[in-house]
Scaffold this active site. Structure first.
Site, mmCIF file in Angstrom:
data_model
loop_
_atom_site.group_PDB
_atom_site.id
_atom_site.type_symbol
_atom_site.label_atom_id
_atom_site.label_comp_id
_atom_site.label_asym_id
_atom_site.label_seq_id
_atom_site.Cartn_x
_atom_site.Cartn_y
_atom_site.Cartn_z
ATOM 1 N N ASP A 31 -4.741 3.018 -18.198
ATOM 2 C CA ASP A 31 -4.187 1.683 -17.940
ATOM 3 C C ASP A 31 -4.639 1.098 -16.593
ATOM 4 O O ASP A 31 -4.887 1.831 -15.639
ATOM 5 C CB ASP A 31 -2.652 1.760 -17.990
ATOM 6 C CG ASP A 31 -2.022 0.382 -18.085
ATOM 7 O OD1 ASP A 31 -2.702 -0.565 -18.525
ATOM 8 O OD2 ASP A 31 -0.836 0.247 -17.718
ATOM 9 N N ASN A 79 -1.374 -3.466 -28.797
ATOM 10 C CA ASN A 79 -2.459 -4.170 -28.109
ATOM 11 C C ASN A 79 -3.116 -5.264 -28.965
ATOM 12 O O ASN A 79 -3.886 -6.079 -28.454
ATOM 13 C CB ASN A 79 -3.527 -3.184 -27.602
ATOM 14 C CG ASN A 79 -3.086 -2.372 -26.397
ATOM 15 O OD1 ASN A 79 -3.467 -1.219 -26.226
ATOM 16 N ND2 ASN A 79 -2.269 -2.964 -25.522
HETATM 17 C C1 IPE Z 1 -0.761 1.204 -22.813
HETATM 18 O O1 IPE Z 1 -1.086 0.220 -21.893
HETATM 19 C C2 IPE Z 1 -1.815 1.317 -23.862
HETATM 20 C C3 IPE Z 1 -3.120 1.743 -23.403
HETATM 21 C C4 IPE Z 1 -3.493 1.978 -22.173
HETATM 22 C C5 IPE Z 1 -4.085 1.903 -24.434
HETATM 23 P P1 IPE Z 1 -0.523 -1.263 -22.011
HETATM 24 O O2 IPE Z 1 -1.120 -2.018 -20.891
HETATM 25 O O3 IPE Z 1 -0.762 -1.778 -23.382
HETATM 26 O O4 IPE Z 1 1.036 -1.032 -21.837
HETATM 27 P P2 IPE Z 1 2.161 -1.999 -21.289
HETATM 28 O O5 IPE Z 1 2.042 -3.294 -22.040
HETATM 29 O O6 IPE Z 1 1.918 -2.164 -19.832
HETATM 30 O O7 IPE Z 1 3.442 -1.270 -21.559
HETATM 31 C C1 IPE Z 2 -5.754 -0.593 -20.359
HETATM 32 O O1 IPE Z 2 -5.855 -1.580 -19.389
HETATM 33 C C2 IPE Z 2 -6.592 -0.856 -21.570
HETATM 34 C C3 IPE Z 2 -5.802 -1.196 -22.769
HETATM 35 C C4 IPE Z 2 -4.529 -1.304 -22.818
HETATM 36 C C5 IPE Z 2 -6.531 -1.434 -23.969
HETATM 37 P P1 IPE Z 2 -5.105 -2.967 -19.509
HETATM 38 O O2 IPE Z 2 -5.981 -3.904 -20.268
HETATM 39 O O3 IPE Z 2 -3.751 -2.791 -20.063
HETATM 40 O O4 IPE Z 2 -5.058 -3.395 -17.996
HETATM 41 P P2 IPE Z 2 -3.833 -4.089 -17.244
HETATM 42 O O5 IPE Z 2 -2.638 -3.231 -17.482
HETATM 43 O O6 IPE Z 2 -3.688 -5.445 -17.828
HETATM 44 O O7 IPE Z 2 -4.256 -4.099 -15.812
HETATM 45 MG MG MG Z 3 -1.976 -2.373 -19.197
#
Ligand code: IPE
Ligand code: IPE
Ligand code: MG
Length: 253
Positions: A31, A79
């Site tokens: 993340d 997602n």
């Molecule tokens: C969790 O991250 C899922 C992945 C990293 C694949 P998210 O960015 O989707 O989670 P939330 O929305 O912060 O809980």
């Molecule tokens: C993790 O990074 C990747 C996925 C969840 C697919 P994010 O895209 O959630 O990055 P932030 O949390 O918005 O910084």
């Molecule tokens: Mg994220």
């Protein structure tokens, strides 16, 4: 014997595998890609690309350290709520990762495993994953378990449905449903529960990841964004893990 990680942090090349207190199974929520990019004035997709580079580093490091199973959360069932261009980019990343890394995975005897709703993926993603699963099926080293279109609640719902079918077909009695019977129907069937859960990016939540499996997992959170995550951070997490006291509800006599 405890692996001397504080020493390793000073001398990172001197890594010994197979030490007793090493976590067997590490699960990581990859993340912080978007925020990493934003901080640099780049599009979110650049963050996802950099996140893929981090994954390459960490797979290499985990293999060197002697980790048996590495589970990485790449895309959750939630997602899909993101803007379509971002989702499309993310669905192309496994193809790109596997195109550049499959040879390396095979060279390092790494076996790929998939965890999630395969049917929900675009055909090109499914094909790339299926092919990589087949091409690494004979490997006997570290298992790289990809959570893609994964949601723990969906996993549990699917397990409950399969168990209910068994029961209604008269193949399973209610009294026979125990932990082991449930685990048999999870995507992680046959894998040990994670010993160590790592979430970078400053968020302290599970986000629908491995809810059943983390019952007694040691949790470790870091403010580092995933694209900046490197071997030193992994070693820090393992070091923290090795200083935890896992009691499983019991007491130390
Ligand atoms: C969790 O991250 C899922 C992945 C990293 C694949 P998210 O960015 O989707 O989670 P939330 O929305 O912060 O809980
Ligand atoms: C993790 O990074 C990747 C996925 C969840 C697919 P994010 O895209 O959630 O990055 P932030 O949390 O918005 O910084
Ligand atoms: Mg994220």
């Amino acid at each position: 014997m405890r692996i001397p990680l504080r020493a390793l942090l000073r001398k990172k090349t001197d890594i010994k595998a197979g030490e007793k207190d090493l976590p067997q199974h590490i699960a990581i929520v990859m993340d912080g890609n978007g925020r990493w990019a934003k901080k640099r004035g780049l599009p979110r997709t650049a963050g996802h690309h950099a996140g893929m580079e981090a994954l390459k580093r960490i797979v290499g490091a985990a293999g060197e350290i002697g980790i048996k199973v590495l589970t990485v959360y790449a895309f959750s069932t939630e997602n899909w709520r993101r803007p379509q261009p971002e989702v499309e980019f993310l669905m192309r990343l496994p193809n790109e990762y596997l195109k550049t890394e499959l040879a390396e995975l095979n060279k390092n005897n790494i076996k790929l495993r998939f965890m999630g709703e395969m049917e929900g993926l675009p055909v090109h993603t499914r094909q790339a994953v299926t092919q990589a699963l087949a091409e690494t099926a004979g490997n006997t080293g570290m298992i790289l378990n990809f959570a893609l279109n994964y949601g723990s609640r969906a996993e549990l719902v699917s397990a409950v449905r399969q168990i209910a079918r068994q029961a209604s077909d008269g193949l399973l009695r209610a009294e026979e449903i125990d932990d082991a019977a449930i685990e048999k129907y999870l995507y992680t069937a046959g894998l040990p529960d994670p010993d160590l859960f790592i979430r970078p990016s400053g968020e302290s939540r599970l986000s629908n990841f491995l809810l059943w499996q983390v019952a007694y997992t040691e949790l470790w959170f870091s403010d580092v964004y995933w694209p900046d995550f490197d071997k030193t951070h992994l070693l820090e997490a393992i070091d923290a893990y090795q200083n935890r006291d896992r009691r499983y509800g019991g007491i130390k006599l």
